[in-house]
Design a protein around this motif. Sequence first.
Motif, PDB file in Angstrom:
ATOM      1  N   ARG A 101       0.827  -1.202   0.000  1.00  0.00           N
ATOM      2  CA  ARG A 101       0.000   0.000   0.000  1.00  0.00           C
ATOM      3  C   ARG A 101       0.862   1.254   0.000  1.00  0.00           C
ATOM      4  N   LEU A 102       0.481   2.213  -0.845  1.00  0.00           N
ATOM      5  CA  LEU A 102       1.220   3.468  -0.963  1.00  0.00           C
ATOM      6  C   LEU A 102       2.725   3.190  -1.042  1.00  0.00           C
ATOM      7  N   ILE A 103       3.109   2.591  -2.132  1.00  0.00           N
ATOM      8  CA  ILE A 103       4.505   2.213  -2.348  1.00  0.00           C
ATOM      9  C   ILE A 103       4.750   2.232  -3.853  1.00  0.00           C
ATOM     10  N   ASN A 104       5.912   2.678  -4.279  1.00  0.00           N
ATOM     11  CA  ASN A 104       6.174   2.715  -5.717  1.00  0.00           C
ATOM     12  C   ASN A 104       6.648   1.351  -6.204  1.00  0.00           C
ATOM     13  N   ALA A 105       6.778   1.209  -7.510  1.00  0.00           N
ATOM     14  CA  ALA A 105       7.057  -0.096  -8.098  1.00  0.00           C
ATOM     15  C   ALA A 105       8.399  -0.653  -7.638  1.00  0.00           C
ATOM     16  N   ASN A 106       9.411   0.203  -7.572  1.00  0.00           N
ATOM     17  CA  ASN A 106      10.741  -0.239  -7.181  1.00  0.00           C
ATOM     18  C   ASN A 106      10.746  -0.824  -5.773  1.00  0.00           C
ATOM     19  N   GLN A 107      10.156  -0.084  -4.830  1.00  0.00           N
ATOM     20  CA  GLN A 107      10.141  -0.575  -3.459  1.00  0.00           C
ATOM     21  C   GLN A 107       9.195  -1.767  -3.287  1.00  0.00           C
ATOM     22  N   ARG A 108       8.131  -1.826  -4.084  1.00  0.00           N
ATOM     23  CA  ARG A 108       7.229  -2.978  -4.018  1.00  0.00           C
ATOM     24  C   ARG A 108       7.970  -4.259  -4.398  1.00  0.00           C
ATOM     25  N   ARG A 109       8.804  -4.178  -5.429  1.00  0.00           N
ATOM     26  CA  ARG A 109       9.588  -5.346  -5.837  1.00  0.00           C
ATOM     27  C   ARG A 109      10.557  -5.759  -4.739  1.00  0.00           C
ATOM     28  N   ARG A 110      11.220  -4.792  -4.146  1.00  0.00           N
ATOM     29  CA  ARG A 110      12.149  -5.117  -3.058  1.00  0.00           C
ATOM     30  C   ARG A 110      11.417  -5.750  -1.880  1.00  0.00           C
ATOM     31  N   ALA A 111      10.287  -5.165  -1.524  1.00  0.00           N
ATOM     32  CA  ALA A 111       9.514  -5.680  -0.391  1.00  0.00           C
ATOM     33  C   ALA A 111       9.037  -7.103  -0.650  1.00  0.00           C
ATOM     34  N   ALA A 112       8.651  -7.388  -1.895  1.00  0.00           N
ATOM     35  CA  ALA A 112       8.162  -8.732  -2.219  1.00  0.00           C
ATOM     36  C   ALA A 112       9.225  -9.795  -1.985  1.00  0.00           C
ATOM     37  N   SER A 113      10.473  -9.418  -2.112  1.00  0.00           N
ATOM     38  CA  SER A 113      11.568 -10.340  -1.842  1.00  0.00           C
ATOM     39  C   SER A 113      11.909 -10.412  -0.358  1.00  0.00           C
ATOM     40  N   ILE A 114      11.818  -9.279   0.315  1.00  0.00           N
ATOM     41  CA  ILE A 114      12.265  -9.188   1.709  1.00  0.00           C
ATOM     42  C   ILE A 114      11.238  -9.744   2.691  1.00  0.00           C
ATOM     43  N   ILE A 115       9.961  -9.417   2.516  1.00  0.00           N
ATOM     44  CA  ILE A 115       8.943  -9.744   3.519  1.00  0.00           C
ATOM     45  C   ILE A 115       8.832 -11.244   3.799  1.00  0.00           C
ATOM     46  N   PRO A 116       8.795 -12.136   2.786  1.00  0.00           N
ATOM     47  CA  PRO A 116       8.705 -13.566   3.110  1.00  0.00           C
ATOM     48  C   PRO A 116       9.859 -14.066   3.973  1.00  0.00           C
ATOM     49  N   ARG A 117      11.052 -13.548   3.733  1.00  0.00           N
ATOM     50  CA  ARG A 117      12.205 -13.963   4.544  1.00  0.00           C
ATOM     51  C   ARG A 117      12.105 -13.421   5.961  1.00  0.00           C
ATOM     52  N   LEU A 118      11.621 -12.177   6.095  1.00  0.00           N
ATOM     53  CA  LEU A 118      11.446 -11.622   7.437  1.00  0.00           C
ATOM     54  C   LEU A 118      10.393 -12.400   8.232  1.00  0.00           C
ATOM     55  N   ARG A 119       9.354 -12.846   7.566  1.00  0.00           N
ATOM     56  CA  ARG A 119       8.312 -13.618   8.255  1.00  0.00           C
ATOM     57  C   ARG A 119       8.890 -14.888   8.887  1.00  0.00           C
ATOM     58  N   GLU A 120       9.847 -15.486   8.210  1.00  0.00           N
ATOM     59  CA  GLU A 120      10.475 -16.694   8.740  1.00  0.00           C
ATOM     60  C   GLU A 120      11.395 -16.394   9.917  1.00  0.00           C
ATOM     61  N   LEU A 121      11.978 -15.198   9.923  1.00  0.00           N
ATOM     62  CA  LEU A 121      12.986 -14.850  10.918  1.00  0.00           C
ATOM     63  C   LEU A 121      12.414 -14.180  12.165  1.00  0.00           C
ATOM     64  N   ALA A 122      11.496 -13.246  11.962  1.00  0.00           N
ATOM     65  CA  ALA A 122      11.065 -12.353  13.042  1.00  0.00           C
ATOM     66  C   ALA A 122      10.211 -13.078  14.075  1.00  0.00           C
ATOM     67  N   LEU A 123      10.290 -12.611  15.299  1.00  0.00           N
ATOM     68  CA  LEU A 123       9.372 -13.075  16.336  1.00  0.00           C
ATOM     69  C   LEU A 123       7.954 -12.648  15.989  1.00  0.00           C
ATOM     70  N   GLU A 124       7.836 -11.399  15.498  1.00  0.00           N
ATOM     71  CA  GLU A 124       6.555 -10.835  15.104  1.00  0.00           C
ATOM     72  C   GLU A 124       6.820  -9.787  14.044  1.00  0.00           C
ATOM     73  N   LEU A 125       6.029  -9.795  12.974  1.00  0.00           N
ATOM     74  CA  LEU A 125       6.170  -8.830  11.887  1.00  0.00           C
ATOM     75  C   LEU A 125       4.857  -8.081  11.744  1.00  0.00           C
ATOM     76  N   LEU A 126       4.911  -6.757  11.958  1.00  0.00           N
ATOM     77  CA  LEU A 126       3.694  -5.944  11.962  1.00  0.00           C
ATOM     78  C   LEU A 126       3.855  -4.776  10.998  1.00  0.00           C
ATOM     79  N   TYR A 127       2.829  -4.551  10.171  1.00  0.00           N
ATOM     80  CA  TYR A 127       2.830  -3.382   9.301  1.00  0.00           C
ATOM     81  C   TYR A 127       2.441  -2.166  10.133  1.00  0.00           C
ATOM     82  N   ALA A 128       3.222  -1.082   9.991  1.00  0.00           N
ATOM     83  CA  ALA A 128       3.151   0.021  10.948  1.00  0.00           C
ATOM     84  C   ALA A 128       2.446   1.263  10.425  1.00  0.00           C
ATOM     85  N   ASP A 129       2.106   1.322   9.159  1.00  0.00           N
ATOM     86  CA  ASP A 129       1.581   2.542   8.548  1.00  0.00           C
ATOM     87  C   ASP A 129       0.419   3.143   9.344  1.00  0.00           C
ATOM     88  N   GLY A 130       0.604   4.358   9.861  1.00  0.00           N
ATOM     89  CA  GLY A 130      -0.459   5.078  10.549  1.00  0.00           C
ATOM     90  C   GLY A 130      -0.876   4.482  11.877  1.00  0.00           C
TER      91      GLY A 130
END
Length: 290
Positions: A101-130
Motif C-alpha cells: 500500500r502506498l509504495i512505488n514499483a521499485n520498493q514494491r519489488r524489493r519488499a516482495a523479496s524481503i517480507i517472506p524472509r522476514l516472516r520466517e525470521l522475526a518473532l513478530e512482523l507488523l505493518y506500521a503505517d499510521g
Amino acid sequence: MGLEIEPLASDSLGVRSLATYIDAGEIGILIDPATALAPDRYGLPPHPLEVEARRRLWSGIKAKAREAEILIVTHYHYDHIDPEELGIYADKTVLIKHPRRLINANQRRRAASIIPRLRELALELLYADGRSFDFGDLEIRFSNPVPHGADARRGYVLEVSIRGDDIFLYTSDVQGPLLEEHMEFILGERPEIIFIDGPTTYIEHPRMEVELQWASKNLRRILEEVEPERLVLDHHLTRDLGYRDRLSEVYTLGEELGIRVESAAEYLGLEPNLLEARRRELYGEVAEEA
C-alpha cells in the motif's frame, strides 16, 4: 522512562545511513539498520576510507541489533534495510512499512523479496503505517505514509515518534521536510529531539532551489513552533560539503533560540566526516601520494 538516543551510522559519519538506536530502559529500539555507499560520485567509486567506515559502522549496528527487542524499517531503500543482512531481524519484533500500500514499483519489488524472509525470521512482523504500538509505558507512533521528498516518485516513507518520558522523532527520508504532509506529524508530536534527513542539495535539478527554500522555511517553523532541545540534520543534507551554508538561516535561528542544530556526528561530540562528499578530494590525495 528517559530515552537515550544514539546515532549508529549516518552520512556525517561516513556512509549513507540514518541508523539510530534508542535505549528506553527495558526496551531497545533500532531504526533503519543498514548502510550503503554511493556506487558513483563525481564519476568515482567508493574510496577505501568509505569502505572501511562502512565495515566499522555496520559492525556497530549489528551489535546493537543483538541488544534490541524492536527493529523498525521505514521504507525499502537499501540504506534503510539490507536484504543481504536480514539475519539481524531474527527473533525480533519488526515494525515495517506496508509492502503493497502506498509504495512505488521499485520498493514494491524489493519488499516482495524481503517480507517472506522476514516472516520466517522475526518473532513478530507488523505493518506500521499510521499505527501506534504500546510496549509497557513506551508508545511508538507512526505517521501515515508520506512522500519520499516533494512527490511520490521515489515512494513513501513512515515517520516515527517514540514516546517515553521524552519524545524522539525520526522523519526518515522526507528530503526536507518539504510538504505539509511531512510537517503534520512533526508538529503534532512536538518532540524534544528530532532527527531529520534534510534536503538533497548535492543533486543539481531544476527544482532544487525551490525545494531548498521549502525546507528552510519548514525547518525554521519547527524550531519556532515545536522548540525542540536538539535538531539533528543529516543523511541527504550532509552529502554536500557546503550544507551549513545552504541552510544558514536555520542554523542562525537555532543559535538565537538556544536550540542545538547539528549533524549526527556532532550529536556524538565528533567532527563531521563527509567521506562521500569528499570522494574527489580523497582520490586526489591518493594520486598525489602516488
